[in-house]
Motif scaffolding. Structure first.
Motif, PDB file in Angstrom:
ATOM      1  N   VAL A  93       0.845  -1.189   0.000  1.00  0.00           N
ATOM      2  CA  VAL A  93       0.000   0.000   0.000  1.00  0.00           C
ATOM      3  C   VAL A  93       0.891   1.253   0.000  1.00  0.00           C
ATOM      4  CG1 VAL A  93      -1.813   1.221   1.263  1.00  0.00           C
ATOM      5  CG2 VAL A  93      -1.747  -1.260   1.279  1.00  0.00           C
ATOM      6  N   SER A  94       2.019   1.140   0.668  1.00  0.00           N
ATOM      7  CA  SER A  94       2.933   2.288   0.759  1.00  0.00           C
ATOM      8  C   SER A  94       3.444   2.745  -0.611  1.00  0.00           C
ATOM      9  CB  SER A  94       4.103   1.962   1.679  1.00  0.00           C
ATOM     10  OG  SER A  94       4.675   0.746   1.280  1.00  0.00           O
ATOM     11  N   ASP A  95       3.509   1.825  -1.588  1.00  0.00           N
ATOM     12  CA  ASP A  95       3.926   2.227  -2.944  1.00  0.00           C
ATOM     13  C   ASP A  95       2.841   3.073  -3.617  1.00  0.00           C
ATOM     14  OD1 ASP A  95       6.384   1.012  -3.091  1.00  0.00           O
ATOM     15  OD2 ASP A  95       5.721  -0.743  -4.226  1.00  0.00           O
ATOM     16  N   PHE A  96       1.584   2.837  -3.188  1.00  0.00           N
ATOM     17  CA  PHE A  96       0.458   3.384  -3.949  1.00  0.00           C
ATOM     18  C   PHE A  96       0.497   4.907  -4.050  1.00  0.00           C
ATOM     19  CE2 PHE A  96      -3.778   5.139  -4.414  1.00  0.00           C
ATOM     20  CZ  PHE A  96      -4.193   4.513  -5.579  1.00  0.00           C
ATOM     21  N   GLU A  97       0.790   5.568  -2.917  1.00  0.00           N
ATOM     22  CA  GLU A  97       0.686   7.020  -2.891  1.00  0.00           C
ATOM     23  C   GLU A  97       1.635   7.673  -3.904  1.00  0.00           C
ATOM     24  OE1 GLU A  97       0.662  10.542   0.412  1.00  0.00           O
ATOM     25  OE2 GLU A  97       0.647   8.467   1.092  1.00  0.00           O
ATOM     26  N   SER A  98       2.896   7.274  -3.856  1.00  0.00           N
ATOM     27  CA  SER A  98       3.859   7.890  -4.780  1.00  0.00           C
ATOM     28  C   SER A  98       3.588   7.466  -6.228  1.00  0.00           C
ATOM     29  CB  SER A  98       5.291   7.557  -4.371  1.00  0.00           C
ATOM     30  OG  SER A  98       5.444   6.166  -4.319  1.00  0.00           O
ATOM     31  N   MET A 118       1.486  -3.552 -12.236  1.00  0.00           N
ATOM     32  CA  MET A 118       1.513  -4.991 -12.102  1.00  0.00           C
ATOM     33  C   MET A 118       1.795  -5.320 -10.642  1.00  0.00           C
ATOM     34  SD  MET A 118       3.423  -7.590 -14.593  1.00  0.00           S
ATOM     35  CE  MET A 118       2.539  -7.105 -16.037  1.00  0.00           C
ATOM     36  N   MET A 119       0.935  -6.155 -10.037  1.00  0.00           N
ATOM     37  CA  MET A 119       1.157  -6.521  -8.635  1.00  0.00           C
ATOM     38  C   MET A 119       2.415  -7.361  -8.521  1.00  0.00           C
ATOM     39  SD  MET A 119      -1.142  -5.082  -6.944  1.00  0.00           S
ATOM     40  CE  MET A 119      -0.662  -5.777  -5.383  1.00  0.00           C
ATOM     41  N   THR A 120       3.144  -7.113  -7.464  1.00  0.00           N
ATOM     42  CA  THR A 120       4.335  -7.913  -7.223  1.00  0.00           C
ATOM     43  C   THR A 120       3.957  -9.383  -7.038  1.00  0.00           C
ATOM     44  OG1 THR A 120       6.267  -8.141  -5.789  1.00  0.00           O
ATOM     45  CG2 THR A 120       4.219  -7.589  -4.701  1.00  0.00           C
ATOM     46  N   ASN A 121       4.855 -10.233  -7.387  1.00  0.00           N
ATOM     47  CA  ASN A 121       4.764 -11.637  -7.007  1.00  0.00           C
ATOM     48  C   ASN A 121       4.979 -11.652  -5.484  1.00  0.00           C
ATOM     49  OD1 ASN A 121       5.533 -14.301  -6.433  1.00  0.00           O
ATOM     50  ND2 ASN A 121       6.235 -14.584  -8.530  1.00  0.00           N
TER      51      ASN A 121
END
Ligand code: COD
Length: 163
Positions: A93-98, A118-121
């Protein structure tokens, strides 16, 4: 018409998480350009040439993937390359904002270009270039975190044995 995806990043250095995103992207698009960003405001551990060389080596078996570098705006680079889509990986979720901010800015600059996430594995959800560098700098095991080809180069660079 061939669809061209651009996967931009710092790749300092390339990790197994990056490789997983590249492999999956190459199964979807006709052509994938892995684009190393040359940031004049950052001091990466590996030079532009070294990051490109490591990527070229570990991606040599992918027929539809090429490696390049770019400076300046990503959207301008996509226009030059006739790129259709920016691919980004999302870990937490922390990646989402940036990522949301970056994708929105890129949309404002070039409305015709889409960003695809693309969602991480889940195997690689914890993996980042900076975490790998920290683990390696304290002598931790980085096998499976970066490609085999990168392990020695990273350890030597951190010990400054290759300078
Ligand atoms: N699993 C899945 N995805 C991952 C993993 C993992 N384990 N690790 C990394 N990723 C993804 C990241 O989320 C990212 O999408 C990509 O891989 C590359 O990651 P990095 O860390 O190597 O690269 P970044 O995030 O530093 O790259 C940032 C850019 C260079 C793309 C950005 O700064 C940029 O576009 N700069 C150009 C200037 C510009 O146009 N600015 C305007 C936009 S705001």
């Amino acid at each position: 018409m061939a669809k061209v995806a651009v996967y931009p990043g710092s790749f300092d250095p390339v990790t197994t998480g990056h490789l997983d995103i590249i492999r999956r992207t190459s199964n979807i698009f006709d052509e994938v350009i892995v684009a190393v960003f040359v940031n004049p405001n950052k001091n990466p551990l590996f030079t532009r040439e070294e990051r490109v060389e490591m990527l070229e080596e570990v991606l040599k078996d992918f027929n539809n993937v090429m490696v390049d570098d770019f400076a300046g705006l990503l959207t301008e680079y996509l226009k030059e390359q006739d790129g259709d889509v920016i691919v980004r990986g999302l870990r937490a979720v922390s990646d989402f904002e940036s990522e949301f901010q970056m994708a929105s800015m890129n949309k404002k600059l070039a409305p015709e270009i889409e960003t695809l996430f693309m969602m991480t594995n889940t195997k690689y959800a914890y993996l980042s270039s900076s975490a790998v560098k920290e683990v390696a700098s304290f002598g931790g095991c980085i096998e499976e975190l970066v490609p085999e080809y990168v392990i020695d180069k990273l350890i030597k660079r951190l010990k400054k044995e290759d300078k």
